[in-house]
Scaffold this motif. Structure first.
Motif, PDB file in Angstrom:
ATOM      1  N   VAL A  39       0.820  -1.217   0.000  1.00 57.45           N
ATOM      2  CA  VAL A  39       0.000   0.000   0.000  1.00 57.45           C
ATOM      3  C   VAL A  39       0.851   1.263   0.000  1.00 57.45           C
ATOM      4  O   VAL A  39       0.579   2.108  -0.858  1.00 57.45           O
ATOM      5  N   PRO A  40       1.828   1.564   0.751  1.00 52.99           N
ATOM      6  CA  PRO A  40       2.233   1.051   2.058  1.00 52.99           C
ATOM      7  C   PRO A  40       1.369   1.636   3.171  1.00 52.99           C
ATOM      8  O   PRO A  40       0.920   2.775   3.080  1.00 52.99           O
ATOM      9  N   LEU A  41       1.142   0.817   4.174  1.00 54.34           N
ATOM     10  CA  LEU A  41       0.270   1.214   5.272  1.00 54.34           C
ATOM     11  C   LEU A  41       0.762   0.579   6.559  1.00 54.34           C
ATOM     12  O   LEU A  41       1.040  -0.617   6.592  1.00 54.34           O
ATOM     13  N   THR A  42       0.879   1.380   7.604  1.00 58.93           N
ATOM     14  CA  THR A  42       1.148   0.857   8.937  1.00 58.93           C
ATOM     15  C   THR A  42      -0.182   0.855   9.680  1.00 58.93           C
ATOM     16  O   THR A  42      -0.792   1.909   9.861  1.00 58.93           O
ATOM     17  N   ALA A  43      -0.643  -0.319  10.049  1.00 60.09           N
ATOM     18  CA  ALA A  43      -1.920  -0.451  10.751  1.00 60.09           C
ATOM     19  C   ALA A  43      -1.641  -0.688  12.229  1.00 60.09           C
ATOM     20  O   ALA A  43      -0.783  -1.497  12.587  1.00 60.09           O
ATOM     21  N   ARG A  44      -2.362   0.038  13.066  1.00 59.78           N
ATOM     22  CA  ARG A  44      -2.139  -0.050  14.517  1.00 59.78           C
ATOM     23  C   ARG A  44      -3.449  -0.361  15.240  1.00 59.78           C
ATOM     24  O   ARG A  44      -4.507   0.144  14.844  1.00 59.78           O
ATOM     25  N   PRO A  45      -3.372  -1.154  16.326  1.00 55.89           N
ATOM     26  CA  PRO A  45      -4.576  -1.432  17.107  1.00 55.89           C
ATOM     27  C   PRO A  45      -4.945  -0.230  17.983  1.00 55.89           C
ATOM     28  O   PRO A  45      -4.136   0.680  18.173  1.00 55.89           O
ATOM     29  N   ALA A  46      -6.146  -0.247  18.506  1.00 59.95           N
ATOM     30  CA  ALA A  46      -6.576   0.803  19.435  1.00 59.95           C
ATOM     31  C   ALA A  46      -5.746   0.706  20.708  1.00 59.95           C
ATOM     32  O   ALA A  46      -5.382  -0.388  21.144  1.00 59.95           O
ATOM     33  N   GLN A  47      -5.442   1.851  21.289  1.00 62.15           N
ATOM     34  CA  GLN A  47      -4.712   1.914  22.558  1.00 62.15           C
ATOM     35  C   GLN A  47      -5.611   2.597  23.572  1.00 62.15           C
ATOM     36  O   GLN A  47      -6.100   3.701  23.307  1.00 62.15           O
ATOM     37  N   PRO A  48      -5.844   1.978  24.726  1.00 62.24           N
ATOM     38  CA  PRO A  48      -6.780   2.564  25.679  1.00 62.24           C
ATOM     39  C   PRO A  48      -6.295   3.833  26.363  1.00 62.24           C
ATOM     40  O   PRO A  48      -7.099   4.588  26.883  1.00 62.24           O
ATOM     41  N   GLY A  49      -5.003   4.079  26.373  1.00 64.81           N
ATOM     42  CA  GLY A  49      -4.486   5.255  27.068  1.00 64.81           C
ATOM     43  C   GLY A  49      -4.276   4.957  28.540  1.00 64.81           C
ATOM     44  O   GLY A  49      -4.702   3.926  29.061  1.00 64.81           O
ATOM     45  N   LEU A  50      -3.600   5.855  29.224  1.00 64.81           N
ATOM     46  CA  LEU A  50      -3.303   5.679  30.645  1.00 64.81           C
ATOM     47  C   LEU A  50      -3.742   6.922  31.408  1.00 64.81           C
ATOM     48  O   LEU A  50      -3.551   8.042  30.950  1.00 64.81           O
ATOM     49  N   PRO A  51      -4.319   6.738  32.588  1.00 64.62           N
ATOM     50  CA  PRO A  51      -4.728   7.911  33.373  1.00 64.62           C
ATOM     51  C   PRO A  51      -3.512   8.642  33.929  1.00 64.62           C
ATOM     52  O   PRO A  51      -2.446   8.053  34.130  1.00 64.62           O
ATOM     53  N   ALA A  52      -3.686   9.904  34.161  1.00 61.81           N
ATOM     54  CA  ALA A  52      -2.603  10.722  34.719  1.00 61.81           C
ATOM     55  C   ALA A  52      -2.390  10.373  36.188  1.00 61.81           C
ATOM     56  O   ALA A  52      -3.320  10.018  36.907  1.00 61.81           O
ATOM     57  N   THR A  53      -1.138  10.462  36.616  1.00 67.19           N
ATOM     58  CA  THR A  53      -0.782  10.293  38.028  1.00 67.19           C
ATOM     59  C   THR A  53       0.035  11.515  38.437  1.00 67.19           C
ATOM     60  O   THR A  53       0.311  12.399  37.632  1.00 67.19           O
ATOM     61  N   ASP A  54       0.464  11.550  39.696  1.00 63.76           N
ATOM     62  CA  ASP A  54       1.285  12.668  40.154  1.00 63.76           C
ATOM     63  C   ASP A  54       2.621  12.726  39.415  1.00 63.76           C
ATOM     64  O   ASP A  54       3.169  13.794  39.194  1.00 63.76           O
ATOM     65  N   GLU A  55       3.158  11.566  39.049  1.00 61.74           N
ATOM     66  CA  GLU A  55       4.458  11.515  38.390  1.00 61.74           C
ATOM     67  C   GLU A  55       4.371  11.480  36.867  1.00 61.74           C
ATOM     68  O   GLU A  55       5.329  11.793  36.174  1.00 61.74           O
ATOM     69  N   ASP A  56       3.247  11.065  36.325  1.00 65.68           N
ATOM     70  CA  ASP A  56       3.126  10.851  34.878  1.00 65.68           C
ATOM     71  C   ASP A  56       1.875  11.555  34.358  1.00 65.68           C
ATOM     72  O   ASP A  56       0.801  11.414  34.941  1.00 65.68           O
ATOM     73  N   PRO A  57       1.993  12.319  33.262  1.00 71.35           N
ATOM     74  CA  PRO A  57       0.813  13.012  32.741  1.00 71.35           C
ATOM     75  C   PRO A  57      -0.200  12.081  32.081  1.00 71.35           C
ATOM     76  O   PRO A  57      -1.303  12.499  31.749  1.00 71.35           O
ATOM     77  N   GLY A  58       0.160  10.806  31.886  1.00 68.86           N
ATOM     78  CA  GLY A  58      -0.755   9.860  31.253  1.00 68.86           C
ATOM     79  C   GLY A  58      -0.729  10.008  29.743  1.00 68.86           C
ATOM     80  O   GLY A  58      -0.012  10.840  29.184  1.00 68.86           O
ATOM     81  N   THR A  59      -1.499   9.186  29.077  1.00 72.01           N
ATOM     82  CA  THR A  59      -1.588   9.250  27.618  1.00 72.01           C
ATOM     83  C   THR A  59      -3.049   9.157  27.211  1.00 72.01           C
ATOM     84  O   THR A  59      -3.853   8.506  27.866  1.00 72.01           O
TER      85      THR A  59
END
Length: 101
Positions: A39-59
């Motif tokens: 094609v070219p095509l990069t296919a990616r699965p869904a990512q649920p993300g991560l909640p923010a914590t005090d040390e990490d802003p999350g995704t």
């Protein structure tokens, strides 16, 4: 009271000569990313993300690749038909210009 039935005229009922349009958008459902070189095509699965914590802003959660396959998706079990709008172009397509702010 139901409407009276009209007697048949001997003419067949008109039918649509157009076959239903096959779905052109497909969602990637495999749990791993893959590349389709033709094609070219990069296919990616869904990512649920991560909640923010005090040390990490999350995704933020990211949706799975939805791609418009004009001739149908590969028959490898990694795609399912969807009514979602495509969210990815082939990898070699130029990026759309950003709107002026």
């Amino acid at each position: 009271m139901p409407a009276p039935k009209t007697p048949p005229t001997g003419e067949p009922e008109p039918t649509a000569d157009v076959a239903p349009e096959p779905p052109a958008a497909f969602e990637y459902i495999a749990p791993f990313a893959t590349v389709y070189l033709a094609v070219p095509l990069t296919a990616r699965p869904a990512q649920p993300g991560l909640p923010a914590t005090d040390e990490d802003p999350g995704t933020a959660a990211t949706p799975a690749t939805v791609f418009a396959w004009p001739d149908g998706a590969p028959d490898d079990g990694r795609w399912t038909a969807t009514r979602k709008k495509p969210n990815q172009q082939p990898d070699n397509m130029p990026a759309e210009p950003r709107p002026e702010a």
